[in-house]
Scaffold this active site. Structure first.
Site, mmCIF file in Angstrom:
data_model
loop_
_atom_site.group_PDB
_atom_site.id
_atom_site.type_symbol
_atom_site.label_atom_id
_atom_site.label_comp_id
_atom_site.label_asym_id
_atom_site.label_seq_id
_atom_site.Cartn_x
_atom_site.Cartn_y
_atom_site.Cartn_z
ATOM 1 N N CYS A 150 89.811 46.594 64.243
ATOM 2 C CA CYS A 150 89.720 46.623 65.709
ATOM 3 C C CYS A 150 90.982 46.034 66.336
ATOM 4 O O CYS A 150 91.219 44.819 66.255
ATOM 5 C CB CYS A 150 88.475 45.870 66.168
ATOM 6 S SG CYS A 150 88.370 45.618 67.944
ATOM 7 N N CYS B 1 90.380 43.421 69.110
ATOM 8 C CA CYS B 1 89.921 42.160 68.500
ATOM 9 C C CYS B 1 91.112 41.293 68.107
ATOM 10 O O CYS B 1 91.116 40.075 68.333
ATOM 11 C CB CYS B 1 89.061 42.440 67.274
ATOM 12 S SG CYS B 1 87.533 43.354 67.603
#
Length: 331
Positions: free
Chosen positions: A32, A35
């Site tokens: 991600c 993230c």
């Protein structure tokens, strides 16, 4: 050493929820991108706010801990969930540092209340680690209302882009000038072309402002070999209930709600000036413009590390209605 706990099993996560009054969980995945983008902000908050058995920051890899992610209905990444006494208290979805820090700001108040009720020392201006760093103590009967600032609508003029932006001024973490920690982005603001700064701060609700706490931690001359050290602010003008930021010429000429003159004696050992406001003039405030007119010295730049607003909250503004009025002024 990181204070963040990496969750390796559902049982461990349950144990953390049971052993810590407040838990901030970062649900993420290695693949991600967002993230990874917000991870340094989460780590910085963890380093500054973690307290044994009181505040714990954890990371949950959703690919490895699918049961935990499903239990709390995590459907997008990153997702941050704040637990109070084992129950979900708030949630932030997406890599939005502003929202994350705003939610953690609410967490700070809870931590402080818990600490006070347990007889623990809260922020007293001593410079020690606290749930929400503050460079001076709170006046009796008032609270820190900095979280009421709508950070996404703030505007800061004439700041050096090589230093932090407006959001670092409201950061709950202890300034790196105290910790000596290396930060990816400088967690302070310096003026750019001259010593003046203009900061527009709209609020989520009507406020009663009692005190303005300004932290400025310029380096000493021997710590600033490459360029002249920035100054602390000396003259500050405050303007209330403005719909938007002012221009510098306008701010120079306009009569201020209050004008403040700071000197060396006003700064405490933590580099913070505790400025008492004329409380009668700061009732029912929906916005504040802070104008740094000049600095205390012969330099060309002024430095600000943190700002805190102290007072009382009032009636919450209906933001949807305000937006409609702005779009349709004839209504």
């Amino acid at each position: 050493m990181s204070k963040t706990v990496e969750i390796s099993s559902p049982a461990q996560f349950t144990e953390v929820l049971q052993s810590s009054r407040l838990v901030v969980a970062d649900f993420y995945a290695d693949w991600c991108g967002p993230c990874k983008q917000v991870a340094p902000v989460f780590e910085q908050l963890s380093q500054s706010l973690s307290r044994p058995k009181l505040v714990t920051f954890v990371k949950v890899n959703t690919d490895q801990q699918k049961d935990v992610a499903q239990a709390y209905r995590v459907t997008s990444l990153p997702t941050f969930i704040i637990f109070h006494d084992g129950k979900v208290a708030d949630k932030v979805q997406g890599a939005d540092p502003v929202k994350l820090q705003a939610v953690v700001g609410k967490l700070m108040d809870k931590v402080e209340n818990i600490g006070n009720s347990a007889g623990e020392a809260s922020g007293s201006g001593s410079g020690g680690d606290t749930a929400s760093w503050r460079g001076a103590g709170l006046p009796r009967g008032y609270i820190d209302i900095t979280e009421q600032i709508e950070q996404q609508r703030c505007e800061l003029l004439n700041f050096d882009p090589d230093t932090g932006g407006v959001r670092v001024l409201f950061d709950g973490a202890k300034p790196s000038a105290f910790t000596g920690a290396k930060v990816a982005t400088k967690d302070w603001v310096e003026s750019d072309t001259d010593e003046q700064l203009l900061l527009f701060m709209p609020f989520q609700s009507m406020l009663k402002l009692h005190t303005l706490q300004i932290t400025s931690l310029p380096p000493s001359d021997d710590e600033d070999d490459d360029e002249e050290a920035p100054m602390r602010p000396r003259t500050i003008k405050l303007f209330t209930n403005k719909p938007h930021n002012l221009g510098f010429d306008e701010a120079e000429d306009l009569s201020a709600t209050q004008e403040i003159q700071l000197s060396e004696k006003d700064w405490n050992a933590d580099g913070t000036a505790n400025v008492a406001l004329r409380f009668v003039k700061f009732q029912n405030i929906t916005s504040l413009v802070l104008f740094v007119v000049d600095g205390d010295g012969e330099g060309e730049k002024v430095r600000l590390d943190r700002l805190r607003l102290i007072g009382e909250t009032g009636e919450k503004r209906e933001m949807g209605k305000l937006e409609k009025i702005g779009d349709e002024p004839g209504e």
